[in-house]
Design a protein around this motif. Structure first.
Motif, short mmCIF file in Angstrom:
data_model
loop_
_atom_site.label_atom_id
_atom_site.label_comp_id
_atom_site.label_asym_id
_atom_site.label_seq_id
_atom_site.Cartn_x
_atom_site.Cartn_y
_atom_site.Cartn_z
N VAL A 32 6.42 -13.55 4.14
CA VAL A 32 5.27 -14.45 4.02
C VAL A 32 5.27 -15.03 2.61
N SER A 33 4.40 -15.99 2.36
CA SER A 33 4.36 -16.61 1.03
C SER A 33 3.60 -15.72 0.04
N LYS A 34 3.83 -16.00 -1.25
CA LYS A 34 3.10 -15.29 -2.30
C LYS A 34 1.61 -15.55 -2.17
N SER A 35 1.26 -16.76 -1.77
CA SER A 35 -0.15 -17.11 -1.60
C SER A 35 -0.80 -16.26 -0.51
N THR A 36 -0.06 -16.04 0.56
CA THR A 36 -0.59 -15.21 1.66
C THR A 36 -0.82 -13.79 1.19
N VAL A 37 0.17 -13.23 0.49
CA VAL A 37 0.02 -11.86 -0.01
C VAL A 37 -1.17 -11.78 -0.96
N HIS A 38 -1.29 -12.74 -1.85
CA HIS A 38 -2.39 -12.73 -2.81
C HIS A 38 -3.75 -12.82 -2.10
N LYS A 39 -3.84 -13.72 -1.13
CA LYS A 39 -5.11 -13.86 -0.40
C LYS A 39 -5.41 -12.59 0.39
N ASP A 40 -4.39 -12.02 1.02
CA ASP A 40 -4.58 -10.78 1.77
C ASP A 40 -5.11 -9.66 0.87
N MET A 41 -4.54 -9.54 -0.33
CA MET A 41 -4.90 -8.43 -1.20
C MET A 41 -6.24 -8.65 -1.92
N THR A 42 -6.57 -9.90 -2.23
CA THR A 42 -7.79 -10.13 -3.01
C THR A 42 -9.01 -10.48 -2.16
N GLU A 43 -8.80 -11.07 -0.98
CA GLU A 43 -9.94 -11.49 -0.16
C GLU A 43 -10.10 -10.66 1.12
N ARG A 44 -9.01 -10.43 1.80
CA ARG A 44 -9.10 -9.75 3.10
C ARG A 44 -9.17 -8.23 2.98
N LEU A 45 -8.37 -7.65 2.10
CA LEU A 45 -8.36 -6.19 1.97
C LEU A 45 -9.73 -5.62 1.59
N PRO A 46 -10.49 -6.23 0.66
CA PRO A 46 -11.81 -5.68 0.35
C PRO A 46 -12.76 -5.62 1.56
N MET A 47 -12.57 -6.51 2.53
CA MET A 47 -13.39 -6.46 3.74
C MET A 47 -13.00 -5.29 4.64
N ILE A 48 -11.75 -4.83 4.51
CA ILE A 48 -11.25 -3.76 5.37
C ILE A 48 -11.46 -2.40 4.71
N ASN A 49 -11.06 -2.28 3.43
CA ASN A 49 -11.10 -0.99 2.75
C ASN A 49 -11.30 -1.22 1.25
N LYS A 50 -12.53 -1.01 0.78
CA LYS A 50 -12.86 -1.30 -0.62
C LYS A 50 -12.12 -0.39 -1.61
N LYS A 51 -11.98 0.89 -1.29
CA LYS A 51 -11.29 1.81 -2.20
C LYS A 51 -9.82 1.44 -2.36
N LEU A 52 -9.17 1.16 -1.25
CA LEU A 52 -7.77 0.75 -1.30
C LEU A 52 -7.63 -0.57 -2.05
N ALA A 53 -8.56 -1.47 -1.83
CA ALA A 53 -8.53 -2.77 -2.51
C ALA A 53 -8.60 -2.58 -4.02
N GLN A 54 -9.40 -1.64 -4.49
CA GLN A 54 -9.52 -1.40 -5.93
C GLN A 54 -8.20 -0.86 -6.49
N LYS A 55 -7.55 0.03 -5.77
CA LYS A 55 -6.26 0.57 -6.23
C LYS A 55 -5.20 -0.53 -6.28
N ILE A 56 -5.19 -1.37 -5.26
CA ILE A 56 -4.23 -2.48 -5.23
C ILE A 56 -4.50 -3.45 -6.37
N ARG A 57 -5.77 -3.72 -6.63
CA ARG A 57 -6.13 -4.61 -7.73
C ARG A 57 -5.59 -4.08 -9.06
N GLU A 58 -5.68 -2.77 -9.28
CA GLU A 58 -5.17 -2.18 -10.51
C GLU A 58 -3.66 -2.36 -10.63
N ILE A 59 -2.94 -2.17 -9.52
CA ILE A 59 -1.49 -2.35 -9.54
C ILE A 59 -1.14 -3.81 -9.82
N LEU A 60 -1.84 -4.74 -9.16
CA LEU A 60 -1.56 -6.15 -9.37
C LEU A 60 -1.89 -6.58 -10.80
#
Length: 84
Positions: A32-60
């Motif tokens: 997939v595109s970098k834009s898709t990954v970025h949108k998935d991790m910053t916008e969609r993941l917080p709607m699914i799992n907030k704790k995981l989203a925070q960990k991913i944000r730290e890695i990014l």
């Protein structure tokens, strides 16, 4: 959110957690595109799992802070190979 998108978001987030991959690396692995990954991790993941989203944000954020070092290393290698 459609099921295939939810699955992709979770698959990519698990991959990033396991490998500490950059957005570019994750995009290449999942086709997939970098834009898709970025949108998935910053916008969609917080709607699914907030704790995981925070960990991913730290890695990014870490990857973003370190990217100038990676770029410098790649340039150094490029010119070193040209001299040899």
């Amino acid at each position: 959110m459609q099921d295939y998108i939810r699955k992709r978001v979770l698959d990519i987030s698990n991959y990033i957690m396991d490998t500490k991959a950059t957005v570019r690396q994750a995009a290449a692995v999942f086709g997939v595109s970098k834009s898709t990954v970025h949108k998935d991790m910053t916008e969609r993941l917080p709607m699914i799992n907030k704790k995981l989203a925070q960990k991913i944000r730290e890695i990014l954020e870490f990857n973003k802070a370190e990217r100038h070092l990676r770029g410098g290393e790649a340039t150094r290698k490029k010119y070193q190979e040209m001299v040899e």
